[in-house]
Design a protein around this motif. Structure first.
Motif, PDB file in Angstrom:
ATOM      1  N   GLY A  15      38.867  30.543  27.902  1.00  0.00           N
ATOM      2  CA  GLY A  15      38.161  31.627  27.213  1.00  0.00           C
ATOM      3  C   GLY A  15      37.810  32.424  27.900  1.00  0.00           C
ATOM      4  O   GLY A  15      37.074  33.475  27.228  1.00  0.00           O
ATOM      5  N   ASN A  16      38.016  32.781  29.099  1.00  0.00           N
ATOM      6  CA  ASN A  16      37.585  33.803  29.897  1.00  0.00           C
ATOM      7  C   ASN A  16      38.835  34.971  29.879  1.00  0.00           C
ATOM      8  O   ASN A  16      39.249  35.191  30.953  1.00  0.00           O
ATOM      9  CB  ASN A  16      37.125  33.628  31.301  1.00  0.00           C
ATOM     10  N   VAL A  17      38.766  35.619  28.914  1.00  0.00           N
ATOM     11  CA  VAL A  17      39.902  36.573  28.673  1.00  0.00           C
ATOM     12  C   VAL A  17      39.584  37.705  29.605  1.00  0.00           C
ATOM     13  O   VAL A  17      40.905  38.316  30.184  1.00  0.00           O
ATOM     14  CB  VAL A  17      40.051  37.149  27.279  1.00  0.00           C
ATOM     15  N   SER A  18      38.499  38.364  29.846  1.00  0.00           N
ATOM     16  CA  SER A  18      38.477  39.436  30.918  1.00  0.00           C
ATOM     17  C   SER A  18      39.021  38.929  32.351  1.00  0.00           C
ATOM     18  O   SER A  18      39.484  39.894  32.976  1.00  0.00           O
ATOM     19  CB  SER A  18      37.002  40.040  30.905  1.00  0.00           C
ATOM     20  N   GLU A  19      38.817  37.740  32.641  1.00  0.00           N
ATOM     21  CA  GLU A  19      39.112  37.373  33.982  1.00  0.00           C
ATOM     22  C   GLU A  19      40.671  37.143  34.085  1.00  0.00           C
ATOM     23  O   GLU A  19      41.391  37.427  35.019  1.00  0.00           O
ATOM     24  CB  GLU A  19      38.252  36.049  34.462  1.00  0.00           C
ATOM     25  N   ALA A  20      41.095  36.428  32.948  1.00  0.00           N
ATOM     26  CA  ALA A  20      42.662  36.579  33.059  1.00  0.00           C
ATOM     27  C   ALA A  20      43.226  37.819  33.026  1.00  0.00           C
ATOM     28  O   ALA A  20      44.133  37.998  33.698  1.00  0.00           O
ATOM     29  CB  ALA A  20      42.865  35.637  31.614  1.00  0.00           C
ATOM     30  N   GLU A  21      42.551  38.900  32.189  1.00  0.00           N
ATOM     31  CA  GLU A  21      43.580  40.138  32.358  1.00  0.00           C
ATOM     32  C   GLU A  21      43.300  40.584  33.789  1.00  0.00           C
ATOM     33  O   GLU A  21      44.211  41.156  34.341  1.00  0.00           O
ATOM     34  CB  GLU A  21      42.527  41.271  31.413  1.00  0.00           C
ATOM     35  N   SER A  22      42.298  40.224  34.429  1.00  0.00           N
ATOM     36  CA  SER A  22      42.083  40.753  35.753  1.00  0.00           C
ATOM     37  C   SER A  22      43.053  40.149  36.643  1.00  0.00           C
ATOM     38  O   SER A  22      43.877  40.786  37.525  1.00  0.00           O
ATOM     39  CB  SER A  22      40.787  40.297  36.253  1.00  0.00           C
ATOM     40  N   VAL A  37      54.678  41.511  31.657  1.00  0.00           N
ATOM     41  CA  VAL A  37      54.768  41.277  30.232  1.00  0.00           C
ATOM     42  C   VAL A  37      53.789  40.597  29.501  1.00  0.00           C
ATOM     43  O   VAL A  37      53.203  40.886  28.594  1.00  0.00           O
ATOM     44  CB  VAL A  37      56.211  40.590  29.905  1.00  0.00           C
ATOM     45  N   THR A  38      53.296  39.578  30.389  1.00  0.00           N
ATOM     46  CA  THR A  38      52.162  38.963  29.918  1.00  0.00           C
ATOM     47  C   THR A  38      50.691  39.700  29.790  1.00  0.00           C
ATOM     48  O   THR A  38      50.149  39.479  28.731  1.00  0.00           O
ATOM     49  CB  THR A  38      51.742  37.783  31.322  1.00  0.00           C
ATOM     50  N   LEU A  39      50.689  40.572  30.829  1.00  0.00           N
ATOM     51  CA  LEU A  39      49.456  41.491  30.621  1.00  0.00           C
ATOM     52  C   LEU A  39      49.617  42.426  29.381  1.00  0.00           C
ATOM     53  O   LEU A  39      48.627  42.556  28.780  1.00  0.00           O
ATOM     54  CB  LEU A  39      49.444  42.719  31.853  1.00  0.00           C
ATOM     55  N   GLY A  40      50.865  42.690  28.888  1.00  0.00           N
ATOM     56  CA  GLY A  40      51.252  43.736  27.819  1.00  0.00           C
ATOM     57  C   GLY A  40      50.574  42.784  26.705  1.00  0.00           C
ATOM     58  O   GLY A  40      50.041  43.169  25.705  1.00  0.00           O
ATOM     59  N   TYR A  41      50.988  41.624  26.549  1.00  0.00           N
ATOM     60  CA  TYR A  41      50.600  40.654  25.455  1.00  0.00           C
ATOM     61  C   TYR A  41      49.259  40.572  25.328  1.00  0.00           C
ATOM     62  O   TYR A  41      48.806  40.532  24.112  1.00  0.00           O
ATOM     63  CB  TYR A  41      51.398  39.482  25.318  1.00  0.00           C
ATOM     64  N   LEU A  42      48.516  40.233  26.528  1.00  0.00           N
ATOM     65  CA  LEU A  42      47.127  40.195  26.157  1.00  0.00           C
ATOM     66  C   LEU A  42      46.411  41.437  25.709  1.00  0.00           C
ATOM     67  O   LEU A  42      45.444  41.448  24.827  1.00  0.00           O
ATOM     68  CB  LEU A  42      46.494  39.598  27.551  1.00  0.00           C
ATOM     69  N   ALA A  52      49.199  48.494  26.484  1.00  0.00           N
ATOM     70  CA  ALA A  52      50.181  47.296  26.266  1.00  0.00           C
ATOM     71  C   ALA A  52      51.637  47.767  26.298  1.00  0.00           C
ATOM     72  O   ALA A  52      52.442  47.496  26.866  1.00  0.00           O
ATOM     73  CB  ALA A  52      50.103  46.633  25.009  1.00  0.00           C
ATOM     74  N   GLY A  53      51.934  48.739  25.458  1.00  0.00           N
ATOM     75  CA  GLY A  53      53.146  49.651  25.499  1.00  0.00           C
ATOM     76  C   GLY A  53      53.562  50.370  26.945  1.00  0.00           C
ATOM     77  O   GLY A  53      54.815  50.040  27.231  1.00  0.00           O
ATOM     78  N   ARG A  54      52.658  50.750  27.827  1.00  0.00           N
ATOM     79  CA  ARG A  54      52.708  51.318  28.982  1.00  0.00           C
ATOM     80  C   ARG A  54      53.486  49.936  29.958  1.00  0.00           C
ATOM     81  O   ARG A  54      54.319  50.173  30.618  1.00  0.00           O
ATOM     82  CB  ARG A  54      51.731  51.805  29.552  1.00  0.00           C
ATOM     83  N   TRP A  55      52.767  49.036  29.921  1.00  0.00           N
ATOM     84  CA  TRP A  55      53.106  47.664  30.616  1.00  0.00           C
ATOM     85  C   TRP A  55      54.463  47.254  30.181  1.00  0.00           C
ATOM     86  O   TRP A  55      55.318  46.777  31.070  1.00  0.00           O
ATOM     87  CB  TRP A  55      51.784  46.663  30.600  1.00  0.00           C
ATOM     88  N   PHE A  56      54.625  47.133  28.743  1.00  0.00           N
ATOM     89  CA  PHE A  56      56.066  46.469  28.194  1.00  0.00           C
ATOM     90  C   PHE A  56      57.079  47.529  29.100  1.00  0.00           C
ATOM     91  O   PHE A  56      58.073  47.172  29.401  1.00  0.00           O
ATOM     92  CB  PHE A  56      56.220  46.661  26.934  1.00  0.00           C
TER      93      PHE A  56
END
Length: 99
Positions: A15-22, A37-42, A52-56
């Motif tokens: 449940g720690n989305v901000s840490e996951a994003e990091s 891709v994973t970062l883009g989905y998050l 998200a589009g930039r990362w994709f």
């Protein structure tokens, strides 16, 4: 990079989305196309569509057809637009990287 992505997955599951994003961001910035891709989905889940589009796009530019197929498959599995999922998968399947 895979370890960073795995840490991100663990953080998200807890449940720690901000840490996951990091963690995803660190792996993506180090060139991991899967992490991009994973970062883009998050980011898409957080409605940060522009980033998200930039990362994709970066993942596709660096990973080519293989990443296109992966984006298409993941879009389909996550219910983010069946038509777009098919387009990315199809384009990734028919395009061959220049040698």
């Amino acid at each position: 990079m895979r370890a960073m992505v795995n840490l991100g997955i663990l953080c998200k599951e807890q449940g720690n989305v901000s840490e996951a994003e990091s963690w995803y961001r660190r792996a993506a910035e180090n060139g991991g196309t899967g992490a991009m891709v994973t970062l883009g989905y998050l980011l898409k889940e957080q409605e940060k569509n522009s980033e998200a589009g930039r990362w994709f796009r970066r993942a596709i530019a660096e990973g080519g057809p293989t990443v296109m197929r992966k984006v298409g498959s993941l879009l389909n599995r996550r219910g983010m637009g069946e038509r777009w999922a098919f387009v990315w998968w199809f384009v990734g399947t028919i395009i061959r990287r220049p040698r």
